[in-house]
Design a protein around this motif. Structure first.
Motif, short mmCIF file in Angstrom:
data_model
loop_
_atom_site.label_atom_id
_atom_site.label_comp_id
_atom_site.label_asym_id
_atom_site.label_seq_id
_atom_site.Cartn_x
_atom_site.Cartn_y
_atom_site.Cartn_z
N VAL A 72 -22.90 68.10 -26.46
CA VAL A 72 -21.68 67.31 -26.27
C VAL A 72 -22.14 65.88 -25.98
N LEU A 73 -21.72 64.94 -26.80
CA LEU A 73 -22.18 63.56 -26.69
C LEU A 73 -21.15 62.67 -26.00
N ALA A 74 -21.62 61.55 -25.48
CA ALA A 74 -20.73 60.56 -24.87
C ALA A 74 -19.77 60.02 -25.92
N SER A 75 -18.51 59.87 -25.55
CA SER A 75 -17.51 59.35 -26.49
C SER A 75 -17.40 57.84 -26.44
N ALA A 76 -18.09 57.21 -25.51
CA ALA A 76 -17.97 55.76 -25.38
C ALA A 76 -19.17 55.19 -24.64
N ASP A 77 -19.42 53.92 -24.85
CA ASP A 77 -20.39 53.18 -24.04
C ASP A 77 -19.75 52.88 -22.68
N GLY A 78 -20.57 52.74 -21.66
CA GLY A 78 -20.03 52.35 -20.36
C GLY A 78 -20.72 53.08 -19.22
N ILE A 113 -15.92 51.04 -29.31
CA ILE A 113 -15.67 52.08 -30.31
C ILE A 113 -15.78 53.45 -29.65
N ASN A 114 -14.78 54.31 -29.88
CA ASN A 114 -14.82 55.68 -29.38
C ASN A 114 -15.38 56.61 -30.45
N ARG A 115 -16.22 57.57 -30.03
CA ARG A 115 -16.89 58.45 -30.97
C ARG A 115 -16.67 59.92 -30.60
N MET A 116 -16.72 60.78 -31.61
CA MET A 116 -16.53 62.21 -31.40
C MET A 116 -17.67 62.79 -30.56
N PRO A 117 -17.35 63.54 -29.52
CA PRO A 117 -18.40 64.15 -28.70
C PRO A 117 -19.05 65.36 -29.37
N VAL A 118 -18.32 66.00 -30.27
CA VAL A 118 -18.81 67.20 -30.96
C VAL A 118 -18.26 67.21 -32.38
N ALA A 119 -18.82 68.07 -33.20
CA ALA A 119 -18.24 68.32 -34.52
C ALA A 119 -17.09 69.31 -34.36
N GLU A 183 -17.51 64.86 -37.66
CA GLU A 183 -18.82 65.25 -37.15
C GLU A 183 -19.08 64.57 -35.81
N ALA A 184 -20.01 65.10 -35.05
CA ALA A 184 -20.38 64.51 -33.77
C ALA A 184 -20.88 63.08 -33.98
N GLY A 185 -20.38 62.16 -33.17
CA GLY A 185 -20.80 60.76 -33.27
C GLY A 185 -19.95 59.92 -34.19
N GLU A 186 -19.04 60.53 -34.96
CA GLU A 186 -18.17 59.74 -35.85
C GLU A 186 -17.15 58.96 -35.04
N ARG A 187 -16.75 57.81 -35.56
CA ARG A 187 -15.77 56.97 -34.90
C ARG A 187 -14.38 57.59 -35.01
N PHE A 188 -13.65 57.61 -33.90
CA PHE A 188 -12.29 58.12 -33.97
C PHE A 188 -11.27 57.15 -33.38
N GLY A 189 -11.72 56.07 -32.70
CA GLY A 189 -10.75 55.15 -32.14
C GLY A 189 -11.40 53.96 -31.47
N LEU A 190 -10.54 53.14 -30.85
CA LEU A 190 -10.98 51.92 -30.18
C LEU A 190 -9.90 51.50 -29.20
N GLU A 219 -24.63 58.97 -28.65
CA GLU A 219 -26.05 59.27 -28.50
C GLU A 219 -26.40 59.97 -27.19
N THR A 220 -25.83 59.53 -26.06
CA THR A 220 -26.14 60.14 -24.78
C THR A 220 -25.56 61.57 -24.71
N VAL A 221 -26.35 62.52 -24.25
CA VAL A 221 -25.90 63.91 -24.14
C VAL A 221 -25.19 64.11 -22.80
N LEU A 222 -23.92 64.56 -22.88
CA LEU A 222 -23.14 64.84 -21.66
C LEU A 222 -23.37 66.27 -21.16
N ALA A 223 -23.48 67.20 -22.12
CA ALA A 223 -23.59 68.61 -21.74
C ALA A 223 -24.13 69.40 -22.93
N LYS A 224 -24.51 70.65 -22.65
CA LYS A 224 -24.91 71.59 -23.69
C LYS A 224 -23.94 72.77 -23.72
N LEU A 225 -23.51 73.11 -24.91
CA LEU A 225 -22.54 74.20 -25.04
C LEU A 225 -23.20 75.57 -24.90
#
Length: 225
Positions: A72-78, A113-119, A183-190, A219-225
């Motif tokens: 599970v990836l970070a959906s945003a920088d910050g 930019i917001n990104r998908m955390p998972v596929a 897919e994981a990491g794809e842009r979905f919003g802003l 890119e940053t990993v938040l969790a593992k499923l």
């Protein structure tokens, strides 16, 4: 982060959502600087400064998600402001049992930019009008303008992602609709200009990050499923 990486981040081309702001700022800058009057030249300088700010704010750098379908990836920088057990938003229909929520605050200096955390597939999108409290406050998740998404994984589990407008932000942009598969990491919003993004993990999945940690969206990993 190396100097070269920092320069690439700062000089990343802007997202297309910046187009009207860049056009307006450039026009004001050119017209203002073309006149001999002090007042209009000041306005022109302000237009140039606004254009430069928008080029920086709307940066859209390329990101390379780490390999692994169980991440599970970070959906945003910050910066992470909260890691807590809470019930998911009612509108996402993910049940009332508390799950781990990771909240990332985006300042005006972060990539927005917001990104998908998972596929997965977008199975629910719920927009809520609201207030514009400081996005770092916990109550912003209930009272602020926000856009909620439910992502369904291939194994049927759900993850919630919520875009929350902040004190300065006045517009949430969502590029996806229900039924879309990303897919994981794809842009979905802003979100502009300053905001927060919450990720609600599936039941039983624990976060691998802590409060105060800096995130890199996609890119940053938040969790593992």
């Amino acid at each position: 982060m190396s100097l070269i990486q920092s320069l690439k981040l700062v000089l990343s081309p802007p997202h297309r959502a910046a187009t009207p702001f860049l056009a307006a700022g450039t026009l004001v800058g050119l017209l203002g600087r073309a006149t001999p009057w002090r007042a209009t030249r000041f306005l022109g300088n302000a237009g140039i400064a606004f254009t430069a700010f928008c080029l920086y704010f709307f940066r859209d750098p390329k990101r390379t998600p780490p390999p692994g379908s169980d991440l599970v990836l970070a959906s945003a920088d910050g910066r992470i402001t909260s890691v807590s057990l809470v019930a998911p938003p009612v509108a996402l229909e993910m049940g009332a049992a508390p799950v781990w929520r990771v909240s990332t605050f985006l300042s005006v200096l972060d990539v927005h930019i917001n990104r998908m955390p998972v596929a997965g597939q977008v199975t629910k999108v719920a927009y809520h009008a609201g207030k514009f409290l400081n996005a770092s406050l916990d109550k912003a998740s209930e009272h602020n303008e926000r856009n909620e998404l439910r992502l369904t994984l291939a194994d049927g589990r759900n993850i919630g992602v919520v875009q929350i407008a902040g004190l300065i932000a006045r517009r949430i942009l969502c590029f996806v609709e229900e039924g879309d598969h990303l897919e994981a990491g794809e842009r979905f919003g802003l979100i502009r200009f300053g905001s927060r993004t919450d990720v609600y993990l599936p039941p039983g999945v624990e976060p691998l990050v802590t409060e105060g940690q800096t995130m890199i969206g996609g890119e940053t990993v938040l969790a593992k499923l």
